[in-house]
Design an enzyme around this catalytic site. Structure first.
Site, PDB file in Angstrom:
ATOM      1  CG  HIS A 234     -20.587 -15.477  27.957  1.00 30.49           C
ATOM      2  ND1 HIS A 234     -19.238 -15.436  27.685  1.00 30.49           N
ATOM      3  CD2 HIS A 234     -21.145 -16.202  26.957  1.00 30.49           C
ATOM      4  CE1 HIS A 234     -18.990 -16.108  26.570  1.00 30.49           C
ATOM      5  NE2 HIS A 234     -20.135 -16.573  26.105  1.00 30.49           N
TER       6      HIS A 234
ATOM      7  CG  ASP B 268     -17.715 -14.005  30.433  1.00 26.26           C
ATOM      8  OD1 ASP B 268     -18.400 -15.010  30.714  1.00 26.26           O
ATOM      9  OD2 ASP B 268     -17.422 -13.698  29.267  1.00 26.26           O
TER      10      ASP B 268
END
Length: 364
Positions: free
Chosen positions: A323, A292
């Site tokens: 993400h 992420d």
């Protein structure tokens, strides 16, 4: 198949492992570019749900005369299916990121939930997404008071329906703060966070990818510019609209107010998402990716000890996914959405079994 579930051993954890292991969500086709988390993030921000959703808006007045908006997803032509995957009467509250950006991914999740028999509704904060701002006050990052009013309203409107909540990205800070402050009185049956931000102050102070920060910053400024007149009595609007980062905007909006200024440190003492995490008493699935680019490296951004010690927090950690991305082949396909819907189904199944085993009466 390469995901890991980090949690404290329990009967609920064993049931969740079996349910997710049988689910096709974790075994689908892979996205062609798994090592490009930035591209996955851009796809999540820009994708448009298909087919287009119909939305019915409802404004809810709060005790201080402020307004929040509830967008009920009624689906294409108002159709709702009751296929397996969740209780037909479950209400699913969807919480966008902290900037109020309702992404195509969140709408796509709402459509999938609708098709599986859920009643999805999007929570829009004060001044977000066209919700009128009737007071010179917006909602701080981790202040759950407005969310508590919304949950109470949904509980009164659907007294026999299980209430579920799901948040996306930085919007998870609000949901986690609510669960901690409310404890066993949250009125939620289960909750899920997709790519949550756990340590909010560190996140604001770190350098975020411009591909993520600038679109959200412009989205916030565009919304706030509509309320220059009403907000000017509380904050310096010139400085606010010239902010060059999300941190600068947050600090100007909530710390450097004209009536009640406060320090950056004191602000986060009241608004850190996990400040009361030990009090949470609702099963929470946190779906996170190790790559992420927005949350940051797992070693410093994931509270692993919380998942090892609390029986209510479950971390589904995948090596790839970006993400709020978690893509796989096919238009509008996100295996993360199917995973959290399977989690809600598994929680409902587990609670039904426990009620039968213990002979508990179902809540009226």
């Amino acid at each position: 198949g390469r995901c890991r579930l980090l949690c404290k051993p329990s009967a609920l954890a064993q049931h969740l492992v079996r349910s997710l292991g049988r689910s096709s969500a974790l075994w689908g086709g892979h996205w062609p570019w798994p090592r490009w988390p930035q591209l996955q993030m851009l796809r999540q921000l820009l994708q448009v749900p298909e087919p287009e959703l119909a939305v019915a808006r409802e404004l809810l007045q709060l005790p201080d005369t402020g307004l929040v908006a509830l967008d009920w997803l009624v689906g294409p032509r108002g159709a709702r299916s009751s296929s397996s995957g969740g209780s037909p009467s479950s209400v699913l509250l969807l919480i966008p990121n902290a900037a109020g950006k309702v992404t195509g991914g969140l709408l796509q999740l709402g459509l999938q939930a609708l098709e599986r028999g859920f009643i999805p509704v999007i929570f829009n904060r004060r001044g977000h997404n066209g919700c009128p701002l009737t007071t010179p006050r917006l909602q701080p990052f981790g202040d759950p008071r407005d969310l508590r009013e919304v949950v109470t309203y949904l509980y009164c409107r659907y007294p026999t329906a299980p209430l579920l909540a799901l948040s996306e990205g930085s919007g998870s800070g609000l949901l986690l703060a609510y669960l901690g402050e409310s404890g066993s009185s949250s009125r939620l049956a289960a909750a899920a966070c997709i790519s949550p931000i756990f340590r909010a102050r560190d996140w604001f102070e770190a350098t975020m990818p411009w591909l993520y920060e600038w679109p959200l910053l412009l989205h916030l400024k565009r919304g706030l510019s509509r309320y220059v007149g009403s907000l000017s009595e509380a904050v310096d609007m010139t400085r606010l609209l010239s902010s060059r980062s999300l941190r600068e905007l947050e600090e100007t909006l909530f710390c450097q107010t004209k009536s009640h200024p406060t320090s950056w440190e004191a602000y986060w003492e009241r608004n850190e998402p996990l400040r009361d995490a030990d009090e949470a008493a609702v099963p929470v699935l946190c779906l996170c990716s190790a790559d992420d680019p927005v949350r940051g490296p797992p070693a410093r951004s994931l509270p692993l000890e919380l998942f090892r010690s609390s029986p209510y927090f479950f971390l589904l950690l995948t090596p790839r996914g970006g993400h709020c991305g978690f893509p796989r082949r096919g238009p509008g396909r996100c295996w993360g959405h199917e995973a959290v819907l399977e989690f809600f189904r598994a929680m409902a199944e587990f609670l039904r079994v426990e009620e039968r085993r213990k002979g508990l009466p179902r809540p009226r």
